[in-house]
Enzyme design. Structure first.
Site, mmCIF file in Angstrom:
data_model
loop_
_atom_site.group_PDB
_atom_site.id
_atom_site.type_symbol
_atom_site.label_atom_id
_atom_site.label_comp_id
_atom_site.label_asym_id
_atom_site.label_seq_id
_atom_site.Cartn_x
_atom_site.Cartn_y
_atom_site.Cartn_z
ATOM 1 N N THR A 203 43.623 32.755 35.965
ATOM 2 C CA THR A 203 44.438 33.697 35.182
ATOM 3 C C THR A 203 45.879 33.265 35.343
ATOM 4 O O THR A 203 46.214 32.597 36.317
ATOM 5 C CB THR A 203 44.286 35.121 35.775
ATOM 6 O OG1 THR A 203 42.964 35.568 35.591
ATOM 7 C CG2 THR A 203 45.247 36.127 35.166
ATOM 8 N N GLY A 233 37.823 42.263 33.110
ATOM 9 C CA GLY A 233 38.267 42.230 34.504
ATOM 10 C C GLY A 233 39.496 43.098 34.708
ATOM 11 O O GLY A 233 39.761 44.032 33.944
ATOM 12 N N ASP A 234 40.262 42.745 35.717
ATOM 13 C CA ASP A 234 41.467 43.511 36.039
ATOM 14 C C ASP A 234 42.651 43.146 35.135
ATOM 15 O O ASP A 234 43.573 43.944 34.954
ATOM 16 C CB ASP A 234 41.879 43.248 37.493
ATOM 17 C CG ASP A 234 42.171 41.767 37.728
ATOM 18 O OD1 ASP A 234 41.404 40.916 37.223
ATOM 19 O OD2 ASP A 234 43.158 41.458 38.412
ATOM 20 N N THR A 254 45.502 37.901 40.515
ATOM 21 C CA THR A 254 44.503 36.961 39.999
ATOM 22 C C THR A 254 43.339 36.942 40.991
ATOM 23 O O THR A 254 43.468 37.391 42.130
ATOM 24 C CB THR A 254 45.062 35.522 39.848
ATOM 25 O OG1 THR A 254 45.413 35.017 41.134
ATOM 26 C CG2 THR A 254 46.284 35.480 38.948
#
Ligand code: ASP
Length: 353
Positions: A203, A233-234, A254
Site C-alpha cells: 500500500t 481492507g483498512d 500499511t
C-alpha cells in the site's frame, strides 16, 4: 513510551484549548509552531510521493492536492504491484482498488473501495469528498461515480500481475484442475520473476504538514493480493488506514488491514499523539494493541507473536514524525529539513531470521 497520567492529560487538554483560540475564520485553521519547510511522511514505497508533496506544498498547493499528486505517481506506476495500475488482483484476476483521503483544514474525508478499472482511486476519493454528501462509495457505484466525472477506464491488470496471479492460481491447491507449468510437461515458468514475487500485502500512505500548519493525508492500495472479490481492507477506512486531525497530526497504516481495522489503527495513533505521545510512541502504542488483540491461533506463531506485519506512520502538528512495525526491518519515507530519505521504523519484535 508512557501511559498518559491525569496531569499530562489535563495539560494536553489545556494546551489544545489554548490552541483552539487561535482558530482562524476561513477553514478553522490553527496557527502552527514554526517548522522549517513542509514535511511529508510515507510508506517505504513513497519517496517519489513525499518529494512531490513537498514540492507542491512549497509552491503553495493545497496539502491534499499535494499528497494525492504524490501517490498518483505510484498508482500509475505498473512496477509497484501493491498500488493502482499493476497491482495484484483478487482471486478472480480482477484488480480492485481502495483509497481514502482526509483534508485537515476542512476536516473532510472521502473514500472509494473495491473500485475497478480506474488507475487513481485517490482522485476519485477526493471527488467523493468534494462533490458528494457522502464519505465512501464502493464497487460498481464507485466506478459509475468515476465515469460520471470523466475518469478513463483501463484494464489495471498488467501482464506481470496476471502472470503472478496465474501462478498463484495454479499452485495454491493440488485438488483443482489448474496445473503449474513445471508439472504440465510443457515447460517451467519458474524463470518468470513476476511469478515468484512473495508478497501479498502492500500500500502507499502519505501525509504532509505545510509550514502554515495545514495537514492532509491519503492512503491507496490494491490491497491483499488474491483476496475474495469485494474484500475491503483498512486502506479506504477513515480511522483505520488513515486519520488526520489538523490540530494534532496525521497517521496512516500499511500491512494486514484486518488487524488495523480492529483497533481503529490510525485514529488510535492520532489520539495517542493528542494525549502527549510522540509520533513514534503513538505508532508503537497501536502496534502493541494489535499484538495484544491478536488472539486466534492461526494468526499467531508458536511463541504467541503475530505471524503478520503491520506498519503505522505518523506526523505531528509540531513537525515530529515516526513509524513503527510489528517486526523489525521495516523502513518509512520522510522528507524533512530539505532531505528526502528512508528511515528505520521502530519495532515491537526482532525478526529471528
Ligand atoms: N493494508 C492493506 C490491506 O489490508 C494492504 C497493505 O498495506 O499491505 O488491504
Amino acid at each position: 513510551m508512557g501511559t498518559l497520567n491525569r496531569r499530562d492529560f489535563l495539560s494536553s487538554a489545556a494546551a489544545s484549548a489554548a490552541l483552539g483560540t487561535l482558530v482562524s475564520s476561513t477553514f478553522g485553521i490553527q496557527d502552527s509552531p514554526a517548522i522549517d519547510g513542509p514535511i511529508a511522511i510515507s510508506s517505504a514505497n513513497g519517496l517519489r510521493a513525499t518529494a512531490k508533496a513537498v514540492e507542491m506544498v512549497s509552491q503553495g498547493a493545497d496539502t491534499l492536492d499535494a499528497v494525492i499528486a504524490g501517490v498518483n505517481i505510484v498508482e500509475e506506476d505498473p512496477n509497484d504491484m501493491s498500488v493502482g495500475y499493476g497491482g495484484l488482483p483478487n482471486e478472480e484476476g480482477i484488480v480492485e482498488l481502495d483509497s481514502c483521503v482526509m483534508h485537515g483544514p476542512t476536516c473532510e474525508a472521502g473514500a472509494v473501495a473495491a473500485i475497478r478499472n480506474i488507475k487513481t482511486p485517490s482522485r476519485v476519493a477526493q471527488l467523493v469528498m468534494q462533490r458528494t454528501d457522502h464519505v465512501m462509495i464502493v464497487g460498481e457505484g464507485a466506478l459509475r461515480f468515476a465515469r460520471a466525472h470523466g475518469f478513463a477506464e483501463t484494464n489495471l491488470l498488467t501482464d506481470k500481475a496476471r502472470k503472478a496471479w496465474l501462478r498463484w492460481k495454479e499452485q495454491h491447491s493440488d485438488s483443482d484442475d489448474w496445473i503449474p507449468a513445471e508439472k504440465s510437461g510443457f515447460g517451467d515458468s519458474r524463470s518468470d520473476v513476476a511469478s515468484k514475487l512473495p508478497f501479498t500485502y502492500g500500500t502507499i500512505t502519505c501525509s504532509v504538514l505545510a509550514p502554515n500548519g495545514q495537514m492532509s493525508g491519503v492512503t491507496t492500495t490494491s490491497g491483499l493480493s488474491y483476496k475474495i472479490p469485494g474484500r475491503i481492507g483498512d486502506s479506504p477506512i477513515i480511522g483505520a488506514g488513515l486519520f488526520v486531525d489538523n490540530e494534532v497530526g496525521a497517521a496512516g497504516a500499511t500491512g494486514r488491514g484486518e488487524a488495523v481495522i480492529k483497533i481503529c489503527g490510525s485514529h488510535t495513533v492520532v489520539e495517542a499523539m493528542r494525549h502527549g505521545m510522540s509520533p513514534e510512541e503513538a505508532c508503537l502504542h497501536a502496534i502493541k494493541q494489535i499484538a495484544k488483540t491478536t488472539k486466534i491461533k492461526r494468526l499467531r506463531r508458536k511463541d504467541g507473536k503475530p505471524n503478520f506485519d503491520v506498519k503505522m506512520y505518523a506526523l505531528s502538528k509540531e513537525g515530529q514524525f515516526g513509524a513503527a512495525s510489528i517486526w523489525s526491518g521495516a523502513k518509512f519515507a520522510v522528507y524533512e529539513g530539505g532531505r528526502n530519505r528512508l528511515e528505520d521504523c521502530a519495532h515491537l519484535y526482532t525478526r529471528d531470521s
